[in-house]
Design a protein around this motif. Structure first.
Motif, PDB file in Angstrom:
ATOM      1  N   GLN A  78       0.830  -1.205   0.000  1.00 44.09           N
ATOM      2  CA  GLN A  78       0.000   0.000   0.000  1.00 44.09           C
ATOM      3  C   GLN A  78       0.862   1.252   0.000  1.00 44.09           C
ATOM      4  O   GLN A  78       0.423   2.326  -0.385  1.00 44.09           O
ATOM      5  CB  GLN A  78      -0.948  -0.037   1.197  1.00 44.09           C
ATOM      6  CG  GLN A  78      -2.086  -1.006   0.902  1.00 44.09           C
ATOM      7  CD  GLN A  78      -3.110  -1.077   2.007  1.00 44.09           C
ATOM      8  OE1 GLN A  78      -3.008  -0.379   3.018  1.00 44.09           O
ATOM      9  NE2 GLN A  78      -4.106  -1.933   1.818  1.00 44.09           N
ATOM     10  N   CYS A  79       2.115   1.090   0.421  1.00 41.40           N
ATOM     11  CA  CYS A  79       3.038   2.224   0.368  1.00 41.40           C
ATOM     12  C   CYS A  79       3.493   2.507  -1.056  1.00 41.40           C
ATOM     13  O   CYS A  79       4.299   3.403  -1.277  1.00 41.40           O
ATOM     14  CB  CYS A  79       4.238   1.946   1.257  1.00 41.40           C
ATOM     15  SG  CYS A  79       5.162   0.485   0.738  1.00 41.40           S
ATOM     16  N   SER A  80       3.026   1.704  -2.002  1.00 43.65           N
ATOM     17  CA  SER A  80       3.323   1.806  -3.427  1.00 43.65           C
ATOM     18  C   SER A  80       4.701   1.233  -3.808  1.00 43.65           C
ATOM     19  O   SER A  80       5.087   1.282  -4.958  1.00 43.65           O
ATOM     20  CB  SER A  80       3.179   3.240  -3.962  1.00 43.65           C
ATOM     21  OG  SER A  80       4.387   3.957  -3.787  1.00 43.65           O
ATOM     22  N   HIS A  81       5.446   0.690  -2.847  1.00 45.49           N
ATOM     23  CA  HIS A  81       6.692  -0.013  -3.226  1.00 45.49           C
ATOM     24  C   HIS A  81       6.358  -1.412  -3.725  1.00 45.49           C
ATOM     25  O   HIS A  81       5.375  -2.003  -3.275  1.00 45.49           O
ATOM     26  CB  HIS A  81       7.634  -0.089  -2.019  1.00 45.49           C
ATOM     27  CG  HIS A  81       8.289   1.230  -1.742  1.00 45.49           C
ATOM     28  ND1 HIS A  81       8.153   1.892  -0.532  1.00 45.49           N
ATOM     29  CD2 HIS A  81       9.056   2.021  -2.530  1.00 45.49           C
ATOM     30  CE1 HIS A  81       8.802   3.030  -0.590  1.00 45.49           C
ATOM     31  NE2 HIS A  81       9.363   3.144  -1.787  1.00 45.49           N
ATOM     32  N   CYS A  82       7.193  -1.902  -4.622  1.00 43.88           N
ATOM     33  CA  CYS A  82       6.954  -3.274  -5.080  1.00 43.88           C
ATOM     34  C   CYS A  82       8.236  -4.081  -5.093  1.00 43.88           C
ATOM     35  O   CYS A  82       9.334  -3.518  -5.147  1.00 43.88           O
ATOM     36  CB  CYS A  82       6.280  -3.275  -6.453  1.00 43.88           C
ATOM     37  SG  CYS A  82       7.326  -2.671  -7.763  1.00 43.88           S
ATOM     38  N   ILE A 121       7.147  -4.633   8.187  1.00 47.78           N
ATOM     39  CA  ILE A 121       7.292  -3.296   7.608  1.00 47.78           C
ATOM     40  C   ILE A 121       7.931  -3.387   6.239  1.00 47.78           C
ATOM     41  O   ILE A 121       8.608  -4.360   5.910  1.00 47.78           O
ATOM     42  CB  ILE A 121       8.151  -2.371   8.508  1.00 47.78           C
ATOM     43  CG1 ILE A 121       9.529  -3.022   8.766  1.00 47.78           C
ATOM     44  CG2 ILE A 121       7.452  -2.066   9.815  1.00 47.78           C
ATOM     45  CD1 ILE A 121      10.547  -2.063   9.322  1.00 47.78           C
ATOM     46  N   CYS A 122       7.711  -2.358   5.414  1.00 48.69           N
ATOM     47  CA  CYS A 122       8.306  -2.301   4.072  1.00 48.69           C
ATOM     48  C   CYS A 122       9.798  -2.019   4.222  1.00 48.69           C
ATOM     49  O   CYS A 122      10.172  -1.084   4.938  1.00 48.69           O
ATOM     50  CB  CYS A 122       7.631  -1.192   3.269  1.00 48.69           C
ATOM     51  SG  CYS A 122       8.510  -0.802   1.741  1.00 48.69           S
ATOM     52  N   PRO A 123      10.660  -2.790   3.576  1.00 47.23           N
ATOM     53  CA  PRO A 123      12.104  -2.579   3.731  1.00 47.23           C
ATOM     54  C   PRO A 123      12.579  -1.260   3.130  1.00 47.23           C
ATOM     55  O   PRO A 123      13.664  -0.798   3.450  1.00 47.23           O
ATOM     56  CB  PRO A 123      12.713  -3.771   2.994  1.00 47.23           C
ATOM     57  CG  PRO A 123      11.654  -4.273   2.090  1.00 47.23           C
ATOM     58  CD  PRO A 123      10.333  -3.928   2.706  1.00 47.23           C
ATOM     59  N   MET A 124      11.731  -0.632   2.311  1.00 43.11           N
ATOM     60  CA  MET A 124      12.154   0.620   1.692  1.00 43.11           C
ATOM     61  C   MET A 124      11.775   1.820   2.557  1.00 43.11           C
ATOM     62  O   MET A 124      12.607   2.675   2.824  1.00 43.11           O
ATOM     63  CB  MET A 124      11.510   0.779   0.308  1.00 43.11           C
ATOM     64  CG  MET A 124      11.840  -0.330  -0.675  1.00 43.11           C
ATOM     65  SD  MET A 124      13.600  -0.439  -1.061  1.00 43.11           S
ATOM     66  CE  MET A 124      13.739   0.928  -2.204  1.00 43.11           C
ATOM     67  N   CYS A 125      10.503   1.861   2.968  1.00 39.39           N
ATOM     68  CA  CYS A 125      10.052   3.087   3.624  1.00 39.39           C
ATOM     69  C   CYS A 125       9.718   2.869   5.105  1.00 39.39           C
ATOM     70  O   CYS A 125       9.326   3.805   5.803  1.00 39.39           O
ATOM     71  CB  CYS A 125       8.831   3.675   2.906  1.00 39.39           C
ATOM     72  SG  CYS A 125       7.421   2.532   2.899  1.00 39.39           S
ATOM     73  N   ARG A 126       9.887   1.664   5.593  1.00 43.34           N
ATOM     74  CA  ARG A 126       9.692   1.331   7.009  1.00 43.34           C
ATOM     75  C   ARG A 126       8.254   1.542   7.482  1.00 43.34           C
ATOM     76  O   ARG A 126       7.993   1.556   8.670  1.00 43.34           O
ATOM     77  CB  ARG A 126      10.650   2.151   7.919  1.00 43.34           C
ATOM     78  CG  ARG A 126      12.106   1.970   7.595  1.00 43.34           C
ATOM     79  CD  ARG A 126      12.697   0.792   8.347  1.00 43.34           C
ATOM     80  NE  ARG A 126      13.775   0.171   7.563  1.00 43.34           N
ATOM     81  CZ  ARG A 126      14.342  -0.986   7.848  1.00 43.34           C
ATOM     82  NH1 ARG A 126      13.939  -1.675   8.913  1.00 43.34           N
ATOM     83  NH2 ARG A 126      15.290  -1.486   7.098  1.00 43.34           N
TER      84      ARG A 126
END
Ligand SMILES: [Zn+2]
Ligand SMILES: [Zn+2]
Ligand SMILES: [Zn+2]
Lengths: 84, 776
Positions: free
Chosen positions: A50-54, A72-77
């Motif tokens: 949902q943070c738009s990272h893929c 958590i997303c590894p890119m934006c935490r």
């Protein structure tokens, strides 16, 4: 002169529609497979958060698996939630 | 008693006139009775040994002063062969008759010896007076050997041996109209052959009796027989390699040459039974030497033709088998290596020979030389120059890969089907596991530096090892495969899949994984294309023309040549866009990027007076579609419209000009030809695309890019460590630069070539065996 196209066989390359070229986890191009896979595309698809990272699906699954407590997303935490 | 002694000396002198240096026969020769009495007195006085010694001494003196000089006088250094023949004959005849005159004397001595009481120490005395005499004759004669003594011997034996060998033929090939006799070169009705053969045998017999044959004429006779052997070997073995010659040659030696020897040694008879053991031994020794010579001669001839033998391999295998046996018996490996290297250099390794032929010859050499020497040492020594030459040719890898995948029967394709594993010669092979009980030492001429690494690898491995790495081969194959798939565009991949399976057994799955994905792309494209065509929304929009696509996984294909991007006609581009939409709908989150210049277009072109069905590339289709709207184009204008460089477009236009559809009316202006100018062109001609240029970036370009990665490492190393030998550089690269996924491997030979090029480009210095950076 009248030219009729009886058939046209073209050549194209496919690519993922993503906002980056490489997977943020394995650093491989999205259009290649993750390190665990041999065949790109259907066999090693991308998933979006949902943070738009893929990421390669196998990469993010491995990452989430290694996180004991929160996902958590590894890119934006931000908290990782699969985009519907 | 003194009187008796004096008396006996007088009597001895009378019995042996030679003691007073006189001719053998004196008027007052002693009678048999007188001699018997004398012998009795000599026995009583125990003087027989003394008498024998003194007589022998005088015989020796006599021969030295009177016989030997007369004999040698005849040995002139003459050019006249007939005179030489006569001189030698009379020399031997005279010698023989002179020596015959000594016989009574020798008989008397023998009698004295038999008559004595005690046999004085038999070992100190020669067994037989005659033997002692002959020894003296030989020693004395040979001590006066003149400088040119072989001259008349050669004349004699050249004539005699020639006649003799011809008399050997049971059916002399003297044809009726022949005027000259083959043997004696005289007119036929005047033929001297029988006479000459008689003299030949008589002379031999006398020399044998005097035990002078071998010592005096052995050399000459041997070299004459050698010439005969050489001629025979050349006649029978030259230029035919598909039959083993060793057994026929051995037979020939055993029958023809042996019969010569026996007849020479027996003075004309040809039955061995009549020969003494001594002579039989001599013949056998002679035969052994001749047999060795025969082998040597045959080996030389085979070595001289080895290059042709290799080219004709495996038909020439019998010749190789022969040579292998010969090399074990003769010491000619060095000659072989030098000779073959030279032949290879002058006949194979020059610009006039194209690479596929060199590769074919190399393969033949590998096979033939491995058969010749299973240790691989010969192969290594001889083919090193071929390897380094092939390394310098740009199309080597391509021609190897091409013949690997050749559908017509080829050596390499057969090898590939055998499916052995690739053996790389980069020193990493662990041969510790070899069975030590089967260990064999290397041949003496093996290069000790390579000794531990030597393995007799198969042909494909050997070819791959020309570069020391399989990357180049795999890349070349990938490019070739890409070209094939993109030129076929028909979704048929059975043949390619079969090749890939064979290659995988060789090079391993990992190396060929990319190619596997490429083939899968073709297979998947067919499925996707089917899906798109059954998609209702795509069908609703109606295809203007049947469209299909080959959809590639870009990361797995070799890079494409893309210097410019073709702008397709709008109707085509719109249609392709629809196809993309359908693909996106089918495979969410994925899209397609067209390679507009790739593909295959089937056109039907209707002109005023003809109709054309033709398959062309998208570029050609685009060009002709533009001429549909406007019948005359300036090259520059069209180039702008289709976004192509004018130079490329000009080359593409020639295709339509050659088809008679376009005509260049003035410089760079093309006009459509509605009406055919040439009558003989059939209206329904189906013309294939003429160019088969690769659409891929060349493998060597790709490799160059990869090697550049190494270059930065090498510069770093040399900056820190000043200078290094190549082995160390290679080691360090293996440690640091070849880690991780997608790592590039680089064999020692390829690295050497790369570094040497850098030296030529003055980016590196080489001193001794050390590389260093130039001082900036
Ligand atoms: Zn990944
Ligand atoms: Zn994966
Ligand atoms: Zn994120």
């Amino acid at each position: 002169m009248k030219v009729t196209i009886k058939s046209w066989t073209g050549v194209a390359t496919w690519r993922w529609i993503a906002n980056d070229d490489n997977c943020g986890i394995c650093r491989m191009p999205f259009d290649a497979s993750c390190p665990d896979c041999k065949i790109p595309g259907d066999d090693c698809p991308l998933v979006w958060g949902q943070c738009s990272h893929c990421f390669h699906i196998h990469c993010i699954m491995k990452w989430l698996h290694s996180q004991q407590t929160s996902h958590i997303c590894p890119m934006c935490r931000q908290e990782w939630k699969f985009k519907e | 008693m003194t009187e008796a002694v004096e008396d006996i000396f007088v009597r001895i002198e009378r019995a042996f006139p030679i003691l007073s240096e006189k001719l053998l026969h004196t008027k007052e020769e002693c009678t048999e009775e007188e001699f018997a009495n004398l012998a009795e007195d000599v026995r009583v006085l125990k003087l027989s040994q003394f008498v024998e010694d003194i007589v022998i001494h005088h015989i020796e003196q006599y021969i030295r002063w009177h016989v030997a000089p007369v004999f040698w006088e005849k040995f002139e250094n003459t050019e006249d062969s007939k005179r030489g023949f006569e001189l030698f004959k009379s020399a031997v005849d005279d010698l023989y008759s002179n020596l015959t005159e000594f016989l009574p004397l020798l008989k008397k001595l023998e009698y004295l010896r038999q008559n004595q009481d005690v046999v004085t120490d038999p070992s100190s005395v020669e067994n037989d007076i005659e033997a002692r005499f002959k020894l003296i004759v030989r020693a004395t004669l040979l001590s006066q050997l003149p400088l040119y003594h072989e001259c008349i011997i050669e004349h004699f034996y050249k004539i005699a041996f020639n006649v003799f060998c011809n008399s050997d033929n049971s059916s002399p090939d003297v044809s009726v109209n022949e005027i000259q006799c083959v043997g004696c070169a005289q007119e036929v009705e005047n033929c001297q052959c029988q006479m000459i053969v008689y003299i030949f045998h008589e002379t031999n017999r006398k020399l044998i009796e005097l035990k002078l044959l071998e010592r005096l004429v052995g050399n000459v006779l041997t070299s004459l027989i050698h010439i005969r052997i050489e001629n025979h070997v050349i006649q029978t073995c030259d230029k035919t390699f598909d039959v083993s010659q060793l057994i026929p040659l051995e037979n020939w030696l055993e029958t023809v040459v042996m019969s010569w020897l026996i007849r020479i040694y027996s003075g004309g008879f040809s039955k061995t039974v009549t020969l003494s053991d001594e002579i039989r031994n001599a013949i056998n020794k002679f035969k052994q030497k001749l047999s060795h010579f025969l082998y040597e001669t045959y080996t030389k001839i085979r070595i001289n033709h080895l290059f042709n033998i290799i080219i004709e391999y495996p038909e020439s295998q019998p010749a190789v088998d022969d040579l292998r046996i010969c090399l074990e018996r003769t010491d000619q490996r060095k000659v072989l290596i030098k000779n073959l290297q030279e032949a290879i250099k002058t006949r194979l390794l020059h610009p006039g020979v194209n690479t596929p032929d060199i590769v074919t010859a190399y393969i033949a050499a590998i096979k033939a030389l491995k058969h010749l020497d299973s240790t691989g040492v010969l192969l290594e020594a001889v083919t090193e120059p071929i390897k380094s030459y092939l390394r310098s040719r740009e199309d080597t890898v391509r021609s190897v890969v091409n013949s690997l995948l050749d559908d017509s029967p080829s050596e390499l394709a057969d090898e590939l089907v055998k499916g052995e594993c690739l053996q790389l010669d980069d020193g990493s092979a662990d041969d510790e596991t070899e069975d030590w009980e089967k260990w064999m030492p290397d041949p003496v001429d093996a290069d000790p530096a390579k000794s531990t690494q030597r393995k007799v690898s198969d042909i494909i491995s050997t070819l791959v090892n020309v570069y020391g790495s399989q990357d180049l081969f795999v890349n070349e194959y990938r490019t070739l495969l890409a070209d094939r798939l993109l030129s076929q565009l028909n979704y048929h991949t059975e043949r390619e899949i079969r090749h890939l399976e064979l290659l995988k057994r060789r090079f391993g799955e990992n190396q060929l994984h990319y190619c596997e994905v490429m083939l899968k792309d073709v297979y998947d494209s067919k499925r996707i294309d089917g899906n798109i065509h059954s998609d209702t929304s795509y069908n609703l929009q109606r295809e203007l023309f049947p469209t299909s696509a080959l959809i590639l996984s870009a990361q797995f294909w070799p890079p494409f040549k893309e210097d410019w991007k073709l702008k397709l006609p709008n109707i085509v581009q719109n249609q392709l866009n629809k196809y993309v939409k359908a693909f996106e709908a089918l495979k969410g989150n994925r899209t397609l990027c067209w390679k507009p210049h790739l593909g295959n277009v089937s056109l039907e072109i209707e002109l005023k007076d003809r109709k054309l069905d033709i398959n062309v590339t998208p570029v050609h289709a685009t060009i002709i579609l533009h001429f549909q709207d406007k019948s005359e184009w300036a090259l520059q204008d069209l180039a702008e419209v289709i976004h192509a460089p004018a130079t490329v477009l000009r080359r593409k236009m020639t295709f339509w000009v050659s088809q008679g559809l376009l005509k260049e009316t003035s410089n760079d202006v093309y006009v459509l030809q509605e009406e055919s100018t040439s009558k003989n062109r059939l209206s329904t001609d189906i013309v294939e695309e003429e160019e088969t240029e690769s659409v891929m970036a060349s493998a060597s370009d790709q490799r160059e890019e990869e090697l550049q990665v190494f270059w930065s490492y090498i510069v770093g190393m040399l900056t820190n460590l000043d200078s290094m030998p190549i082995e160390r550089i290679h080691q360090m690269l293996k440690m640091f630069a070849s880690q991780g996924p997608g790592a590039v491997e680089c064999g020692l030979p390829e690295l050497r070539q790369f570094l040497d090029r850098k030296v030529r480009e003055h980016q590196l210095l080489l001193s001794g065996s050390f590389y260093r950076l130039p001082k900036s």
